[in-house]
Design an enzyme around this catalytic site. Structure first.
Site, PDB file in Angstrom:
ATOM      1  N   GLN A 204       0.829  -1.217   0.000  1.00  0.00           N
ATOM      2  CA  GLN A 204       0.000   0.000   0.000  1.00  0.00           C
ATOM      3  C   GLN A 204       0.862   1.264   0.000  1.00  0.00           C
ATOM      4  O   GLN A 204       0.439   2.301  -0.503  1.00  0.00           O
ATOM      5  CB  GLN A 204      -0.932   0.020   1.232  1.00  0.00           C
ATOM      6  CG  GLN A 204      -2.091  -0.954   1.150  1.00  0.00           C
ATOM      7  CD  GLN A 204      -1.772  -2.298   1.777  1.00  0.00           C
ATOM      8  OE1 GLN A 204      -0.621  -2.724   1.805  1.00  0.00           O
ATOM      9  NE2 GLN A 204      -2.784  -2.993   2.277  1.00  0.00           N
ATOM     10  N   ASP A 245      -6.511   1.395  12.411  1.00  0.00           N
ATOM     11  CA  ASP A 245      -7.754   0.679  12.100  1.00  0.00           C
ATOM     12  C   ASP A 245      -8.673   0.555  13.305  1.00  0.00           C
ATOM     13  O   ASP A 245      -9.869   0.314  13.155  1.00  0.00           O
ATOM     14  CB  ASP A 245      -7.439  -0.714  11.548  1.00  0.00           C
ATOM     15  CG  ASP A 245      -6.841  -0.583  10.167  1.00  0.00           C
ATOM     16  OD1 ASP A 245      -5.620  -0.356  10.076  1.00  0.00           O
ATOM     17  OD2 ASP A 245      -7.595  -0.651   9.184  1.00  0.00           O
TER      18      ASP A 245
HETATM   19  O1  MRU Z   1      -5.361  -3.479   4.708  1.00  0.00           O
HETATM   20  P1  MRU Z   1      -5.623  -2.025   4.516  1.00  0.00           P
HETATM   21  O2  MRU Z   1      -4.993  -1.476   3.282  1.00  0.00           O
HETATM   22  O3  MRU Z   1      -7.097  -1.683   4.610  1.00  0.00           O
HETATM   23  O4  MRU Z   1      -4.911  -1.338   5.761  1.00  0.00           O
HETATM   24  C1  MRU Z   1      -4.987   0.051   5.926  1.00  0.00           C
HETATM   25  C2  MRU Z   1      -4.264   0.565   7.112  1.00  0.00           C
HETATM   26  O5  MRU Z   1      -3.701  -0.168   7.886  1.00  0.00           O
HETATM   27  C3  MRU Z   1      -4.358   2.040   7.361  1.00  0.00           C
HETATM   28  O6  MRU Z   1      -3.185   2.527   7.938  1.00  0.00           O
HETATM   29  C4  MRU Z   1      -5.525   2.323   8.327  1.00  0.00           C
HETATM   30  O7  MRU Z   1      -6.700   1.727   7.844  1.00  0.00           O
HETATM   31  C5  MRU Z   1      -5.758   3.754   8.511  1.00  0.00           C
HETATM   32  S1  MRU Z   1      -6.415   4.516   7.066  1.00  0.00           S
HETATM   33  C6  MRU Z   1      -6.686   6.147   7.390  1.00  0.00           C
END
Ligand code: MRU
Length: 359
Positions: A204, A245
């Site tokens: 990501q 999260d």
């Molecule tokens: O697996 P993902 O891509 O959904 O994980 C996203 C994250 O860990 C982000 O850092 C978190 O959701 C915060 S987004 C503002």
């Protein structure tokens, strides 16, 4: 500051257009811009589960609109049956991913709206749900703005800021959470550098964070995850900002796997470590990080890279998608209402006592 103006060539993360839910497919970025029309409940569930829409706040908004999509074929049912289906389908959508609390938060907001609504028929209740989803969407954008405003003073001219995963515009429907202070500082003309961890296994950081920061003209450098501590040891990082999260009542928080290592390294080198956290990501029902359910994903995400196998066949692999960082390693939470400092158990509740996630 409207997020859209920072990314003129990029479609919005989530759009509700005349009753259609449109999602920017994040699995295709940065090389393809593909917008998916998500037309039924199963497609909503898959889009969240397969990370086409991802990042905690974006998942919350997608869930709210997604529940509307899921109820479109039920609008002709009698009201009591519509209400029963609504509860059932919300419960099922809630199983798409376990760690980001925004999913259940968004769905709970929708159910609370329905329970409080005295609509005379299913169509009227459906319209009330659409209005609530639009409200959640607008609030998400405002939360990002608030985080940007309160985090801005942390970014000094000439400094280095490190971030992990994507807690950016793509993870929200606004300026992002961890990136909001970065965009705010950039808009103020402050000159500084950002280091973005690539964030294995799904990259990501490499696919999304550097993409959106580059589009916005921010000075950003991509590093592999294992370079973060070394970059810190060379004095190049003055501040870490990550997203989250789920934040438990005591301030322990879950974020993308690898965040814990970054926090430990920042602590060792005496670098302030901040967590950008909208109130929609607080979970006072979960006492500590130990109770946060961590999503475990397919082994293939570890044993391959961009679809190519990189490990011997039949090797054992583990793929926890998130880790929990203990609150002792957190300098502060950047929220839409201001920066919250320790002791978090008391201060988080004090800031957000009235919010929906309060126990
Ligand atoms: O697996 P993902 O891509 O959904 O994980 C996203 C994250 O860990 C982000 O850092 C978190 O959701 C915060 S987004 C503002």
């Amino acid at each position: 500051m409207v997020a859209q103006s920072l990314f003129p060539t990029l479609a919005p993360t989530i759009e509700w257009r005349d009753g259609d839910l449109l999602l920017l497919d994040q699995t295709r970025l940065p090389h393809e811009i593909v917008v998916e029309h998500v037309a039924d409940a199963a497609a909503v569930w898959r889009a969240i589960h397969e990370l086409r829409v991802r990042g905690a706040p974006a998942i919350g908004v997608a869930a709210a609109y997604g529940l509307c999509v899921a109820m479109q074929d039920a609008r002709d049912l009698p009201l009591t049956q519509f209400r029963a289906e609504l509860e059932r389908r919300a419960g099922w959508l809630d199983t798409a991913r376990p760690t980001a609390v925004n999913l259940s938060w968004g769905l709970r907001r929708m159910l609370q709206c329905a329970r409080a609504c005295n609509a005379s028929d299913s169509k009227a209740l459906y319209e009330a749900l659409v209005d609530e989803a639009k409200q959640i969407h607008a609030e998400d954008q405002a939360l990002c703005e608030g985080i940007g405003m309160h985090g801005l003073p942390l970014i000094e001219p000439g400094s280095g800021v490190l971030t992990h995963c994507n807690a950016g515009a793509l993870a929200t429907t606004g300026l992002g959470t961890a990136t909001a202070p970065i965009y705010a500082a950039h808009r103020e003309g402050i000159v500084f550098k950002v280091f973005a961890d690539e964030t294995r296994p799904l990259l990501q950081g490499a696919r999304l964070t550097v993409f959106e920061l580059q589009q916005a003209g921010v000075d950003v450098t991509l590093i592999v995850d294992s370079a973060a501590a070394s970059i810190m040891s060379h004095g190049l990082v003055d501040l870490v900002i990550v997203g989250t999260d789920r934040v438990a009542a005591n301030g322990d928080f879950a974020n993308k796997i690898g965040t814990l290592s970054v926090a430990i390294a920042a602590n060792y080198y005496g670098i302030p470590f901040y967590v950008a956290c909208p109130s929609s990501t607080l979970d006072f029902r979960t006492p500590t990080g130990a109770q946060i359910e961590i999503e475990e994903r397919r082994e293939e995400e570890v044993t391959s890279l961009a679809g190519q196998p990189i490990a011997p066949r039949a090797i054992n692999a583990r793929n926890p998608a998130f880790d929990v960082t203990p609150h002792e390693l957190v300098t502060g939470f950047i929220t839409e209402r201001g920066i919250v400092k320790a002791p978090f158990e008391r201060s988080l509740r004090g800031f957000f006592a009235a919010e929906g996630n309060a126990a």
